[in-house]
Design a protein around this motif. Structure first.
Motif, mmCIF file in Angstrom:
data_model
loop_
_atom_site.group_PDB
_atom_site.id
_atom_site.type_symbol
_atom_site.label_atom_id
_atom_site.label_comp_id
_atom_site.label_asym_id
_atom_site.label_seq_id
_atom_site.Cartn_x
_atom_site.Cartn_y
_atom_site.Cartn_z
ATOM 1 N N VAL A 153 -3.046 15.752 12.130
ATOM 2 C CA VAL A 153 -3.216 16.296 10.780
ATOM 3 C C VAL A 153 -2.768 15.272 9.741
ATOM 4 N N LEU A 154 -1.709 14.531 10.043
ATOM 5 C CA LEU A 154 -1.256 13.478 9.132
ATOM 6 C C LEU A 154 -2.265 12.347 9.048
ATOM 7 N N LEU A 155 -2.926 12.031 10.158
ATOM 8 C CA LEU A 155 -3.945 10.976 10.132
ATOM 9 C C LEU A 155 -5.126 11.393 9.258
ATOM 10 N N LEU A 156 -5.526 12.650 9.362
ATOM 11 C CA LEU A 156 -6.603 13.137 8.507
ATOM 12 C C LEU A 156 -6.218 13.041 7.040
ATOM 13 N N ASP A 157 -4.998 13.416 6.715
ATOM 14 C CA ASP A 157 -4.554 13.346 5.330
ATOM 15 C C ASP A 157 -4.522 11.902 4.833
ATOM 16 N N THR A 158 -4.134 10.965 5.685
ATOM 17 C CA THR A 158 -4.116 9.557 5.292
ATOM 18 C C THR A 158 -5.523 9.036 5.025
ATOM 19 N N VAL A 159 -6.471 9.406 5.869
ATOM 20 C CA VAL A 159 -7.864 8.989 5.665
ATOM 21 C C VAL A 159 -8.400 9.532 4.347
ATOM 22 N N ARG A 160 -8.074 10.774 4.034
ATOM 23 C CA ARG A 160 -8.549 11.356 2.776
ATOM 24 C C ARG A 160 -7.963 10.633 1.566
ATOM 25 N N LYS A 161 -6.687 10.307 1.613
ATOM 26 C CA LYS A 161 -6.033 9.704 0.458
ATOM 27 C C LYS A 161 -6.330 8.219 0.312
ATOM 28 N N LYS A 162 -6.642 7.551 1.400
ATOM 29 C CA LYS A 162 -6.890 6.103 1.350
ATOM 30 C C LYS A 162 -8.369 5.758 1.208
ATOM 31 N N PHE A 163 -9.236 6.482 1.890
ATOM 32 C CA PHE A 163 -10.644 6.096 1.950
ATOM 33 C C PHE A 163 -11.582 7.110 1.307
ATOM 34 N N LEU A 164 -11.144 8.350 1.125
ATOM 35 C CA LEU A 164 -12.005 9.383 0.554
ATOM 36 C C LEU A 164 -11.419 9.945 -0.735
ATOM 37 N N ARG A 165 -10.697 9.127 -1.475
ATOM 38 C CA ARG A 165 -10.035 9.591 -2.688
ATOM 39 C C ARG A 165 -11.011 10.146 -3.734
ATOM 40 N N PRO A 166 -12.180 9.531 -3.967
ATOM 41 C CA PRO A 166 -13.081 10.100 -4.981
ATOM 42 C C PRO A 166 -13.543 11.518 -4.668
ATOM 43 N N TYR A 167 -13.535 11.901 -3.397
ATOM 44 C CA TYR A 167 -14.005 13.225 -3.013
ATOM 45 C C TYR A 167 -12.876 14.225 -2.792
ATOM 46 N N CYS A 168 -11.661 13.719 -2.585
ATOM 47 C CA CYS A 168 -10.548 14.597 -2.206
ATOM 48 C C CYS A 168 -9.398 14.573 -3.193
ATOM 49 N N SER A 169 -9.565 13.934 -4.345
ATOM 50 C CA SER A 169 -8.479 13.841 -5.315
ATOM 51 C C SER A 169 -9.005 14.141 -6.706
ATOM 52 N N ASP A 170 -8.397 15.115 -7.374
ATOM 53 C CA ASP A 170 -8.766 15.427 -8.755
ATOM 54 C C ASP A 170 -8.287 14.357 -9.713
ATOM 55 N N ASP A 171 -7.176 13.705 -9.401
ATOM 56 C CA ASP A 171 -6.620 12.696 -10.288
ATOM 57 C C ASP A 171 -7.547 11.494 -10.404
ATOM 58 N N SER A 172 -8.195 11.095 -9.323
ATOM 59 C CA SER A 172 -9.102 9.958 -9.376
ATOM 60 C C SER A 172 -10.292 10.244 -10.275
ATOM 61 N N LYS A 173 -10.770 11.492 -10.281
ATOM 62 C CA LYS A 173 -11.879 11.841 -11.150
ATOM 63 C C LYS A 173 -11.462 11.813 -12.608
ATOM 64 N N ARG A 174 -10.236 12.230 -12.921
ATOM 65 C CA ARG A 174 -9.775 12.176 -14.300
ATOM 66 C C ARG A 174 -9.634 10.732 -14.761
ATOM 67 N N ARG A 175 -9.159 9.843 -13.868
ATOM 68 C CA ARG A 175 -9.052 8.433 -14.243
ATOM 69 C C ARG A 175 -10.427 7.834 -14.488
ATOM 70 N N LEU A 176 -11.402 8.207 -13.655
ATOM 71 C CA LEU A 176 -12.754 7.707 -13.851
ATOM 72 C C LEU A 176 -13.326 8.199 -15.167
ATOM 73 N N PHE A 177 -13.062 9.450 -15.520
ATOM 74 C CA PHE A 177 -13.575 9.990 -16.775
ATOM 75 C C PHE A 177 -12.948 9.288 -17.968
#
Length: 222
Positions: A153-177
């Motif tokens: 479960v920790l490995l999945l969370d790391t993959v989301r935060k490191k490689f899938l940030r545009p799809y799994c993080s609201d903060d990255s979308k706000r920075r892009l906007f």
């Protein structure tokens, strides 16, 4: 029995997690912004899918004789509980990976995790609770297998935060906007500089150019 040793204490202790400084520096949300965002749903569904897959895989592996035994339910129960504990640790931060978090920054979370682990041991090793919950003692090898499997479960969370940030993080979308709203190539700053120079030399920057030119001539003759 899951709520007594898994969901309750760790979930409540996340409410006193120290605030990330980046959250304090972030701009306020709009009134019409949704609470449940697409990124939040992506994280929740992916974590739930992995936990369900691991739990059912262990149950299918243990159910080799076609008959449900105490060992089958114990292994399944322990896998499910530990998956949720690792998921709770990953949920301490929406941006940082599990290895970037200090385990000592939230003492309440440590106490909650310790209570959950002791509750698990009591359920599977203490005779009175074994009769109540229909469990049996597991070996050290079984516990090591469960911990290694649940830690994915920790490995999945790391993959989301490191490689899938545009799809799994609201903060990255706000920075892009915010990046899209900024003037390109510093044109806004350069325009202000040019406007200031025009104002200093008396050049017209708007509308009534004759009036401005006559005022400049009159001021130069005084």
């Amino acid at each position: 029995r899951n709520d007594s040793v898994m969901d309750g204490p760790p979930a409540q202790s996340l409410g006193v997690e120290p605030v990330d400084p980046r959250v304090l520096r972030a701009p306020p949300r709009k009134v019409n912004d949704p609470i449940i965002t697409r990124a939040l749903l992506t994280r929740a569904i992916s974590s739930a899918a992995l936990i369900m897959f691991l739990t059912l895989s262990v149950f299918s592996k243990e159910l080799d004789d076609g008959r449900v035994t105490r060992r089958d339910t114990t292994m399944t129960f322990m896998t499910f509980v530990n998956c949720d504990l690792f998921n709770a640790y990953a949920c301490r931060s929406a941006e940082k990976c599990f290895y970037e978090l200090s385990p000592w920054s939230n003492p309440s979370f440590l106490w909650a995790m310790g209570f959950s682990i002791l509750g698990q041991f009591a359920v599977i090793y203490w005779k009175p609770l074994q009769e109540v919950f229909q469990t049996e003692a597991l070996s050290i090898g079984d516990l090591a297998f469960i911990v290694c499997l649940s830690s994915t479960v920790l490995l999945l969370d790391t993959v989301r935060k490191k490689f899938l940030r545009p799809y799994c993080s609201d903060d990255s979308k706000r920075r892009l906007f915010r990046r899209m709203k900024k003037p390109r190539n510093g044109k806004g700053h350069a325009y202000r500089k040019r406007s200031k120079k025009r104002l200093d030399v008396g050049l017209p920057i708007s509308g009534n150019s004759r009036l401005i030119r006559s005022r400049n001539v009159a001021s130069s003759q005084i």
